[in-house]
Design an enzyme around this catalytic site. Structure first.
Site, mmCIF file in Angstrom:
data_model
loop_
_atom_site.group_PDB
_atom_site.id
_atom_site.type_symbol
_atom_site.label_atom_id
_atom_site.label_comp_id
_atom_site.label_asym_id
_atom_site.label_seq_id
_atom_site.Cartn_x
_atom_site.Cartn_y
_atom_site.Cartn_z
ATOM 1 N N GLY A 32 17.580 -29.269 16.890
ATOM 2 C CA GLY A 32 18.041 -30.221 15.884
ATOM 3 C C GLY A 32 17.357 -31.571 16.004
ATOM 4 C CG LEU A 34 15.952 -30.275 12.182
ATOM 5 C CD1 LEU A 34 16.221 -29.366 10.972
ATOM 6 C CD2 LEU A 34 15.353 -29.467 13.332
ATOM 7 C CG HIS A 35 10.591 -34.392 14.496
ATOM 8 N ND1 HIS A 35 9.517 -33.538 14.531
ATOM 9 C CD2 HIS A 35 11.156 -34.340 15.736
ATOM 10 C CE1 HIS A 35 9.414 -33.007 15.732
ATOM 11 N NE2 HIS A 35 10.396 -33.467 16.491
ATOM 12 C CG HIS A 38 11.973 -29.864 14.419
ATOM 13 N ND1 HIS A 38 12.379 -31.147 14.703
ATOM 14 C CD2 HIS A 38 12.070 -29.194 15.588
ATOM 15 C CE1 HIS A 38 12.727 -31.244 15.967
ATOM 16 N NE2 HIS A 38 12.548 -30.064 16.542
ATOM 17 N N GLY A 148 5.982 -24.696 18.326
ATOM 18 C CA GLY A 148 4.999 -25.764 18.166
ATOM 19 C C GLY A 148 4.039 -25.835 19.343
ATOM 20 C CG MET A 185 6.125 -36.714 14.467
ATOM 21 S SD MET A 185 6.666 -36.271 12.821
ATOM 22 C CE MET A 185 5.710 -37.438 11.881
ATOM 23 N NE ARG A 188 14.443 -35.148 25.808
ATOM 24 C CZ ARG A 188 14.345 -33.814 25.885
ATOM 25 N NH1 ARG A 188 13.275 -33.200 25.437
ATOM 26 N NH2 ARG A 188 15.329 -33.106 26.402
HETATM 27 P P1 AMP Z 1 12.837 -28.836 19.926
HETATM 28 O O1 AMP Z 1 13.855 -29.087 18.861
HETATM 29 O O2 AMP Z 1 12.280 -30.091 20.516
HETATM 30 O O3 AMP Z 1 13.297 -27.831 20.947
HETATM 31 O O4 AMP Z 1 11.596 -28.171 19.203
HETATM 32 C C1 AMP Z 1 11.732 -27.025 18.420
HETATM 33 C C2 AMP Z 1 10.365 -26.497 18.068
HETATM 34 O O5 AMP Z 1 9.659 -27.484 17.328
HETATM 35 C C3 AMP Z 1 9.521 -26.168 19.305
HETATM 36 O O6 AMP Z 1 8.808 -24.959 19.072
HETATM 37 C C4 AMP Z 1 8.591 -27.347 19.399
HETATM 38 O O7 AMP Z 1 7.361 -27.054 20.020
HETATM 39 C C5 AMP Z 1 8.388 -27.672 17.918
HETATM 40 N N1 AMP Z 1 7.950 -29.066 17.785
HETATM 41 C C6 AMP Z 1 8.545 -30.168 18.297
HETATM 42 N N2 AMP Z 1 7.820 -31.273 18.012
HETATM 43 C C7 AMP Z 1 6.743 -30.846 17.305
HETATM 44 C C8 AMP Z 1 5.619 -31.499 16.729
HETATM 45 N N3 AMP Z 1 5.445 -32.820 16.824
HETATM 46 N N4 AMP Z 1 4.703 -30.750 16.073
HETATM 47 C C9 AMP Z 1 4.857 -29.396 15.974
HETATM 48 N N5 AMP Z 1 5.902 -28.723 16.499
HETATM 49 C C10 AMP Z 1 6.833 -29.435 17.147
#
Ligand code: AMP
Length: 288
Positions: A32, A34-35, A38, A148, A185, A188
């Site tokens: 979550g 989300l940016h 995501h 990602g 992005m 955090r």
């Molecule tokens: P998280 O919510 O941080 O666990 O991330 C969920 C998914 O989004 C993971 O597969 C991350 O690698 C991907 N992700 C997070 N930040 C980025 C980004 N800046 N660019 C591409 N994918 C991302």
């Protein structure tokens, strides 16, 4: 778009979608907040799949006791409207109790790939990641799951888990999405204060420096790492490098002499947030 909070409900929604003709189901696992990073995964899933499931779950078991599980941002309304506007079919947003009922005792682990970089700095982290991702795969049953490249080691570990355990799905890895100044992005990033935010683009600048040095012919990984460390120390005095590593893109083993493609990866701990980033550097055959 439907929102499911229980395993039974999301299973039913996916089964209904399949009965309704969805041939390919895509899953985007997230925590979550989300940016655009995501949303790039969600867009990739929507482009390839007939039905997209986004999971939103801040997974307690991948946080160490001293980490930010409690304070991790949870802007649920924003996340749901973002999912809706990106064509998501269903959001799976379970509680911790739904995922880990009393007496939960199983664990999935991948050795080797997890014993370096993030695995060294965040003990137990990848055990938590593998276990929750395996559960999500079993719950949703996707044909494709999207991750990602920002979390390079995580994607490599998940690929290995899927291959070794014969999980019947494809893993797609999408490029890192960055702010205009190069900062990758991340949910955090919101923790950073103004001074930390000003210094934070140096992570990407130091990866670009490593890329330039390697392209210009530097083959000694230790020397590249030293240059990266000194740029970080000069331009991000508020941060402390947890690691700077140059590794084989497949097995993540440390590289000493750069003879082929490598991944340069780093983690920098600012007082308010720990940031990670990485870059794959392709070394053309002629230059090896
Ligand atoms: P998280 O919510 O941080 O666990 O991330 C969920 C998914 O989004 C993971 O597969 C991350 O690698 C991907 N992700 C997070 N930040 C980025 C980004 N800046 N660019 C591409 N994918 C991302």
């Amino acid at each position: 778009m439907k929102v499911a909070k229980t395993i039974d409900d999301i299973r039913r929604l996916v089964a209904d979608a399949r009965v309704g003709g969805a041939g390919l189901v895509g899953l985007v696992p997230t925590m979550g907040a989300l940016h655009e990073g995501h949303f790039s995964l969600i867009d990739a899933a929507a482009g390839e799949c007939d039905f997209v499931v986004v999971s939103i779950f801040v997974n307690p078991t991948q946080f160490a006791p001293n980490e930010d599980y409690r304070s991790y941002p949870r802007p649920v309304k924003n996340d749901l409207s973002g999912c809706e506007s990106h064509g998501v079919g269903a959001v799976f947003a379970p509680s911790a109790g739904e995922m880990y009922p009393d007496g939960f005792a199983a664990a999935v682990s991948v050795s080797g790939l997890t014993e370096t970089m993030e695995g060294n700095c965040r003990l137990g982290h990848f055990g938590g990641v593998c276990t929750v991702v395996a559960k999500l795969f079993n719950i949703v049953g996707p044909d494709v799951a999207y991750f990602g490249a920002k979390d390079y080691q995580q994607a490599a570990v998940i690929r290995k888990m899927v291959a070794d355990l014969d999980m019947p799905l494809r893993i797609a890895v999408c490029p890192t999405v960055r702010e205009a100044d190069g900062l990758a992005m991340s949910s955090r990033n919101a923790y950073l204060d103004d001074d930390e935010r000003t210094q934070s683009p140096v992570l990407y600048e130091s990866l670009q420096l490593a890329e330039r040095l390697i392209r210009e012919g530097e083959r000694n990984a230790a020397s590249v790492i030293e240059s990266v460390r000194s740029l970080l120390a000069d331009n991000a005095p508020l941060g402390k490098a947890d690691y700077v590593a140059i590794v084989d893109p497949d097995n993540l083993a440390a590289v000493e002499e750069i003879k082929g493609d490598v991944v340069v990866a780093l983690a920098v701990k600012f007082p308010s947030a720990r940031l990670i980033d990485n870059m794959r550097v392709d070394v053309p055959k002629a230059n090896r």
